[in-house]
Write a protein that holds these residues in place. Structure first.
Motif, PDB file in Angstrom:
ATOM      1  N   HIS A  99       0.786  -1.165  -0.002  1.00 29.05           N
ATOM      2  CA  HIS A  99       0.169  -0.063  -0.030  1.00 29.05           C
ATOM      3  C   HIS A  99       0.914   1.169  -0.050  1.00 29.05           C
ATOM      4  O   HIS A  99       1.865   1.170   0.381  1.00 29.05           O
ATOM      5  CB  HIS A  99      -0.813   0.033   1.297  1.00 29.05           C
ATOM      6  N   LYS A 100       0.331   2.206  -0.378  1.00 28.13           N
ATOM      7  CA  LYS A 100       1.033   3.677  -0.185  1.00 28.13           C
ATOM      8  C   LYS A 100       2.461   3.758  -0.907  1.00 28.13           C
ATOM      9  O   LYS A 100       3.407   4.264  -0.147  1.00 28.13           O
ATOM     10  CB  LYS A 100       1.140   4.098   1.026  1.00 28.13           C
ATOM     11  N   LEU A 101       2.631   3.093  -2.024  1.00 29.59           N
ATOM     12  CA  LEU A 101       4.012   3.101  -2.547  1.00 29.59           C
ATOM     13  C   LEU A 101       4.280   4.354  -3.155  1.00 29.59           C
ATOM     14  O   LEU A 101       3.631   4.732  -4.046  1.00 29.59           O
ATOM     15  CB  LEU A 101       4.319   1.913  -3.540  1.00 29.59           C
ATOM     16  N   ALA A 102       5.065   5.134  -2.858  1.00 30.60           N
ATOM     17  CA  ALA A 102       5.654   6.347  -3.377  1.00 30.60           C
ATOM     18  C   ALA A 102       6.905   6.810  -3.457  1.00 30.60           C
ATOM     19  O   ALA A 102       7.693   6.527  -2.534  1.00 30.60           O
ATOM     20  CB  ALA A 102       4.628   7.602  -2.752  1.00 30.60           C
ATOM     21  N   VAL A 103       7.436   7.321  -4.509  1.00 28.80           N
ATOM     22  CA  VAL A 103       8.960   7.666  -4.767  1.00 28.80           C
ATOM     23  C   VAL A 103       8.931   9.160  -5.160  1.00 28.80           C
ATOM     24  O   VAL A 103       8.247   9.523  -5.836  1.00 28.80           O
ATOM     25  CB  VAL A 103       9.450   6.852  -5.710  1.00 28.80           C
ATOM     26  N   SER A 104       9.709   9.705  -4.382  1.00 31.30           N
ATOM     27  CA  SER A 104      10.071  11.110  -4.741  1.00 31.30           C
ATOM     28  C   SER A 104      10.400  11.367  -6.277  1.00 31.30           C
ATOM     29  O   SER A 104      11.036  10.567  -6.840  1.00 31.30           O
ATOM     30  CB  SER A 104      11.299  11.724  -4.049  1.00 31.30           C
ATOM     31  N   ARG A 105       9.691  12.427  -6.766  1.00 28.28           N
ATOM     32  CA  ARG A 105       9.934  12.665  -8.227  1.00 28.28           C
ATOM     33  C   ARG A 105      11.350  13.003  -8.471  1.00 28.28           C
ATOM     34  O   ARG A 105      11.835  12.690  -9.495  1.00 28.28           O
ATOM     35  CB  ARG A 105       9.195  13.837  -8.631  1.00 28.28           C
ATOM     36  N   ALA A 106      11.958  13.333  -7.448  1.00 29.33           N
ATOM     37  CA  ALA A 106      13.650  13.340  -7.783  1.00 29.33           C
ATOM     38  C   ALA A 106      14.374  12.043  -7.938  1.00 29.33           C
ATOM     39  O   ALA A 106      15.524  12.274  -8.858  1.00 29.33           O
ATOM     40  CB  ALA A 106      14.437  13.939  -6.380  1.00 29.33           C
ATOM     41  N   TYR A 107      13.565  10.946  -7.640  1.00 30.68           N
ATOM     42  CA  TYR A 107      14.247   9.721  -8.060  1.00 30.68           C
ATOM     43  C   TYR A 107      13.453   9.067  -9.115  1.00 30.68           C
ATOM     44  O   TYR A 107      13.639   7.847  -9.460  1.00 30.68           O
ATOM     45  CB  TYR A 107      14.259   8.883  -6.768  1.00 30.68           C
ATOM     46  N   ALA A 108      12.466   9.657  -9.587  1.00 29.92           N
ATOM     47  CA  ALA A 108      11.655   9.028 -10.638  1.00 29.92           C
ATOM     48  C   ALA A 108      12.504   8.295 -11.774  1.00 29.92           C
ATOM     49  O   ALA A 108      13.337   8.897 -12.310  1.00 29.92           O
ATOM     50  CB  ALA A 108      10.641  10.094 -11.316  1.00 29.92           C
ATOM     51  N   GLY A 109      12.266   6.942 -12.103  1.00 29.78           N
ATOM     52  CA  GLY A 109      13.031   6.323 -13.146  1.00 29.78           C
ATOM     53  C   GLY A 109      14.229   5.900 -12.775  1.00 29.78           C
ATOM     54  O   GLY A 109      15.035   5.080 -13.396  1.00 29.78           O
ATOM     55  N   GLU A 110      14.559   5.967 -11.442  1.00 26.95           N
ATOM     56  CA  GLU A 110      15.969   5.367 -10.851  1.00 26.95           C
ATOM     57  C   GLU A 110      15.809   3.836 -10.359  1.00 26.95           C
ATOM     58  O   GLU A 110      16.614   3.428  -9.842  1.00 26.95           O
ATOM     59  CB  GLU A 110      16.392   6.101  -9.751  1.00 26.95           C
ATOM     60  N   GLY A 111      14.613   3.091 -10.441  1.00 25.35           N
ATOM     61  CA  GLY A 111      14.488   1.747  -9.772  1.00 25.35           C
ATOM     62  C   GLY A 111      14.148   1.871  -8.393  1.00 25.35           C
ATOM     63  O   GLY A 111      14.096   0.521  -7.876  1.00 25.35           O
ATOM     64  N   LEU A 112      13.862   2.873  -7.623  1.00 24.11           N
ATOM     65  CA  LEU A 112      13.342   2.727  -6.171  1.00 24.11           C
ATOM     66  C   LEU A 112      12.248   1.935  -6.148  1.00 24.11           C
ATOM     67  O   LEU A 112      11.940   1.142  -5.178  1.00 24.11           O
ATOM     68  CB  LEU A 112      13.218   4.129  -5.819  1.00 24.11           C
ATOM     69  N   GLY A 113      11.123   2.156  -6.973  1.00 23.22           N
ATOM     70  CA  GLY A 113       9.840   1.408  -6.942  1.00 23.22           C
ATOM     71  C   GLY A 113      10.075   0.007  -7.257  1.00 23.22           C
ATOM     72  O   GLY A 113       9.405  -0.644  -6.510  1.00 23.22           O
ATOM     73  N   GLU A 114      10.931  -0.369  -7.932  1.00 23.42           N
ATOM     74  CA  GLU A 114      11.328  -1.791  -8.456  1.00 23.42           C
ATOM     75  C   GLU A 114      11.944  -2.480  -7.093  1.00 23.42           C
ATOM     76  O   GLU A 114      11.573  -3.558  -6.692  1.00 23.42           O
ATOM     77  CB  GLU A 114      12.140  -1.981  -9.620  1.00 23.42           C
ATOM     78  N   ALA A 115      12.803  -1.525  -6.591  1.00 22.45           N
ATOM     79  CA  ALA A 115      13.702  -2.390  -5.535  1.00 22.45           C
ATOM     80  C   ALA A 115      12.634  -2.643  -4.352  1.00 22.45           C
ATOM     81  O   ALA A 115      12.801  -3.454  -3.804  1.00 22.45           O
ATOM     82  CB  ALA A 115      14.643  -1.390  -5.126  1.00 22.45           C
TER      83      ALA A 115
END
Length: 184
Positions: A99-115
């Motif tokens: 739930h509530k998975l969010a990544v800072s826009r500063a890290y968009a596309g860097e793979g944090l969500g995947e990790a």
């Protein structure tokens, strides 16, 4: 065999504490604003009230990915199967839910969500669960494709008039994304 997830920079994943509440709310509000600007009504446009996030922190289900200067991403992982989505036939107790998975826009596309999803799946497997499950907006086809690309299977879409969410996905617990950022 343990997995090592490689990310740009140095990050620490930890349970969110009450002092993290403002940063978590800010990340969720930033993500909600971005979604809203793209016509996606997944979350409230202004973000979530503290009263929706504090119980996740109290339960030890909310996590923060810290880049050394603050929260770079956040996610909740727990055993709460939303009863409007996951019924008895789904065997909700066999899964962990993101739930509530969010990544800072500063890290968009860097793979944090995947990790974070890989971590959640490994954690679910370590807890003896079969599935990692999540849901997203019925109308957010871009996010649905993203989840499919990460190995999630579309289970079904539940169309409830009072909720934007309802596209249900699951992936085998312990499965990870094969990418340049993930090594086994």
């Amino acid at each position: 065999m343990p997995s090592r997830i490689l990310l740009p920079g140095t990050f620490t994943l930890r349970r969110a504490a009450h002092g993290d509440l403002p940063a978590v709310l800010a990340l969720l509000a930033e993500a909600a604003k971005w979604l809203d600007s793209h016509g996606v009504r997944q979350w409230p446009a202004g973000g979530f009230p503290a009263s929706r996030i504090e119980p996740l922190i109290d339960a030890g289900a909310m996590y923060v990915l810290d880049d050394g200067t603050g929260a770079a991403a956040t996610v909740a992982l727990d055993g709460h199967a939303d009863p409007e989505f996951w019924g008895r036939a789904d065997r909700p107790d066999t899964a962990r839910y993101v739930h509530k998975l969010a990544v800072s826009r500063a890290y968009a596309g860097e793979g944090l969500g995947e990790a974070l999803l890989d971590w959640a799946g490994l954690r679910a497997a370590a807890e003896g669960r079969r599935w990692l499950r999540l849901d997203c907006s019925k109308d957010n086809l871009r996010l649905q494709r993203y989840y499919a690309e990460l190995g999630f299977r579309h289970v079904r879409t539940v169309d409830l008039a009072h909720r934007a969410s309802g596209a249900l996905f699951e992936r085998q617990a312990g499965a990870t994304v094969t990418s340049a950022r993930t090594r086994y």
